[in-house]
Design an enzyme around this catalytic site. Structure first.
Site, PDB file in Angstrom:
ATOM      1  N   SER A  63       0.832  -1.216   0.000  1.00 29.45           N
ATOM      2  CA  SER A  63       0.000   0.000   0.000  1.00 29.45           C
ATOM      3  C   SER A  63       0.864   1.263   0.000  1.00 29.45           C
ATOM      4  O   SER A  63       0.469   2.282  -0.583  1.00 29.45           O
ATOM      5  CB  SER A  63      -0.980   0.002   1.175  1.00 29.45           C
ATOM      6  OG  SER A  63      -0.323   0.206   2.398  1.00 29.45           O
ATOM      7  N   ASN A  64       2.028   1.206   0.618  1.00 25.83           N
ATOM      8  CA  ASN A  64       2.931   2.372   0.544  1.00 25.83           C
ATOM      9  C   ASN A  64       3.502   2.522  -0.867  1.00 25.83           C
ATOM     10  O   ASN A  64       3.655   3.649  -1.351  1.00 25.83           O
ATOM     11  CB  ASN A  64       4.052   2.264   1.581  1.00 25.83           C
ATOM     12  CG  ASN A  64       3.583   2.715   2.952  1.00 25.83           C
ATOM     13  OD1 ASN A  64       3.377   3.897   3.194  1.00 25.83           O
ATOM     14  ND2 ASN A  64       3.368   1.756   3.846  1.00 25.83           N
ATOM     15  N   ARG A 110      23.249 -13.368   2.835  1.00 21.81           N
ATOM     16  CA  ARG A 110      22.562 -12.072   2.819  1.00 21.81           C
ATOM     17  C   ARG A 110      23.297 -11.108   1.876  1.00 21.81           C
ATOM     18  O   ARG A 110      22.694 -10.345   1.145  1.00 21.81           O
ATOM     19  CB  ARG A 110      22.512 -11.510   4.239  1.00 21.81           C
ATOM     20  CG  ARG A 110      21.647 -10.268   4.381  1.00 21.81           C
ATOM     21  CD  ARG A 110      21.653  -9.732   5.804  1.00 21.81           C
ATOM     22  NE  ARG A 110      21.055 -10.643   6.768  1.00 21.81           N
ATOM     23  CZ  ARG A 110      19.738 -10.745   6.997  1.00 21.81           C
ATOM     24  NH1 ARG A 110      18.899 -10.006   6.322  1.00 21.81           N
ATOM     25  NH2 ARG A 110      19.276 -11.568   7.909  1.00 21.81           N
ATOM     26  N   MET A 112      10.587  -6.902   4.264  1.00 24.02           N
ATOM     27  CA  MET A 112      10.763  -7.586   5.547  1.00 24.02           C
ATOM     28  C   MET A 112      12.113  -8.288   5.686  1.00 24.02           C
ATOM     29  O   MET A 112      12.208  -9.355   6.304  1.00 24.02           O
ATOM     30  CB  MET A 112       9.621  -8.604   5.744  1.00 24.02           C
ATOM     31  CG  MET A 112       8.239  -7.992   5.703  1.00 24.02           C
ATOM     32  SD  MET A 112       8.009  -6.698   6.948  1.00 24.02           S
ATOM     33  CE  MET A 112       7.871  -7.719   8.422  1.00 24.02           C
ATOM     34  N   ASP A 171      15.770  -0.060  12.151  1.00 20.94           N
ATOM     35  CA  ASP A 171      14.843   1.073  12.315  1.00 20.94           C
ATOM     36  C   ASP A 171      15.472   2.224  13.103  1.00 20.94           C
ATOM     37  O   ASP A 171      14.798   2.866  13.912  1.00 20.94           O
ATOM     38  CB  ASP A 171      13.562   0.619  13.039  1.00 20.94           C
ATOM     39  CG  ASP A 171      12.799  -0.426  12.243  1.00 20.94           C
ATOM     40  OD1 ASP A 171      12.895  -0.417  11.013  1.00 20.94           O
ATOM     41  OD2 ASP A 171      12.098  -1.237  12.875  1.00 20.94           O
ATOM     42  N   HIS A 201       8.270   3.387   8.882  1.00 16.80           N
ATOM     43  CA  HIS A 201       8.002   2.526  10.037  1.00 16.80           C
ATOM     44  C   HIS A 201       6.739   3.024  10.741  1.00 16.80           C
ATOM     45  O   HIS A 201       6.589   4.236  10.949  1.00 16.80           O
ATOM     46  CB  HIS A 201       9.202   2.561  10.999  1.00 16.80           C
ATOM     47  CG  HIS A 201       9.039   1.654  12.170  1.00 16.80           C
ATOM     48  ND1 HIS A 201       9.186   0.286  12.072  1.00 16.80           N
ATOM     49  CD2 HIS A 201       8.702   1.913  13.452  1.00 16.80           C
ATOM     50  CE1 HIS A 201       8.951  -0.255  13.255  1.00 16.80           C
ATOM     51  NE2 HIS A 201       8.660   0.716  14.116  1.00 16.80           N
TER      52      HIS A 201
HETATM   53  C1  GRF Z   1       3.710  -0.527   6.788  1.00 14.72           C
HETATM   54  O1  GRF Z   1       2.990  -0.405   7.991  1.00 14.72           O
HETATM   55  C2  GRF Z   1       5.100   0.000   6.947  1.00 14.72           C
HETATM   56  O2  GRF Z   1       5.172   1.068   7.837  1.00 14.72           O
HETATM   57  C3  GRF Z   1       5.835  -1.185   7.512  1.00 14.72           C
HETATM   58  O3  GRF Z   1       5.291  -2.291   6.852  1.00 14.72           O
HETATM   59  C4  GRF Z   1       3.966  -1.989   6.430  1.00 14.72           C
HETATM   60  C5  GRF Z   1       3.925  -2.220   4.956  1.00 14.72           C
HETATM   61  O4  GRF Z   1       2.641  -2.076   4.423  1.00 14.72           O
HETATM   62  N1  GRF Z   1       7.257  -1.047   7.319  1.00 14.72           N
HETATM   63  P1  GRF Z   1       2.446  -2.001   2.868  1.00 14.72           P
HETATM   64  O5  GRF Z   1       3.057  -3.269   2.274  1.00 14.72           O
HETATM   65  O6  GRF Z   1       3.132  -0.767   2.362  1.00 14.72           O
HETATM   66  O7  GRF Z   1       0.962  -1.955   2.658  1.00 14.72           O
END
Ligand code: GRF
Length: 201
Positions: free
Chosen positions: A14-15, A66, A91, A146, A110
């Site tokens: 979504s971001n 990694r 992630m 973070d 974050h």
């Molecule tokens: C968001 O809450 C972001 O802050 C965190 O992971 C989530 C990702 O959501 N790092 P999306 O995949 O962007 O919907």
């Protein structure tokens, strides 16, 4: 290209969508040159494809280390001449290989007011701690979790009847507002860093 960006995702995206939308409606002067996902089934890949953005799946489990995984991402991003890398629900921890390849050019978003509640389930951590306010933080990425210099933050109230879902939704709306803005301002280049403090203008 000076305003090429790369976006790293692992899931919903979504971001990523907020960045796609901001580019489309002219609020963000940038070009999303590549979206990389470490998960082949990340919904964000479909968002990118619908917007005609190049995608690349790099399964971290297919790499011996990694560093090797990170180097593959570096090579792909360099080939697209990105000026900024945006982690958006990616992630995986990034290594010194990755951070060193893009010094002060990697952003993350974050869902808490850092340095409070780093790591996973930040919204749940905030609720359980009983804070009255939480929010979202865009920060530069270094090899700590973070904890890089803060670029932008937004605050939301926490209500006594909030659940993890209601608080997450309130924070997410702010994430979608500040991430495109932070990306644009970083690309504009009118900022400096003194120790941990990033200042615009
Ligand atoms: C968001 O809450 C972001 O802050 C965190 O992971 C989530 C990702 O959501 N790092 P999306 O995949 O962007 O919907």
């Amino acid at each position: 290209m000076e305003r090429n960006i790369g976006v790293l995702i692992s899931g919903r995206g979504s971001n990523l969508q907020s960045l796609i939308d901001a580019v489309a409606n002219g609020r963000l002067d940038a070009r999303i040159a590549l979206v990389i996902s470490n998960k082949a089934d990340a919904y964000g890949l479909e968002r990118a494809r619908s917007a005609g953005i190049e995608t690349l799946v790099l399964d971290h489990k297919a790499f011996p280390s990694r560093e090797a995984f990170d180097q593959a991402m570096v090579d792909a991003l360099r080939a697209r001449e990105v000026a900024l890398v945006c982690l958006a629900g990616f992630m995986r921890l990034v290594s010194a290989t990755f951070v060193g390849a893009f010094p002060n050019q990697i952003l993350n978003i974050h869902p808490a007011l850092l340095p409070s509640f780093p790591g996973l389930h930040a919204q749940r951590q905030a609720l359980e701690h009983g804070v009255r306010f939480s929010g979202a933080t865009v920060h530069l990425v270094d090899t700590s979790l973070d904890a890089g210099p803060i670029v932008m933050q937004a605050v939301v109230p926490v209500f006594s009847d909030d659940t993890e879902d209601t608080l997450s939704a309130r924070i997410l709306a702010e994430e979608h507002r500040i991430y495109p803005e932070a990306v644009g301002r970083m690309l504009d280049g009118d900022w400096s860093i003194d120790g941990r403090r990033l200042t615009f203008g």
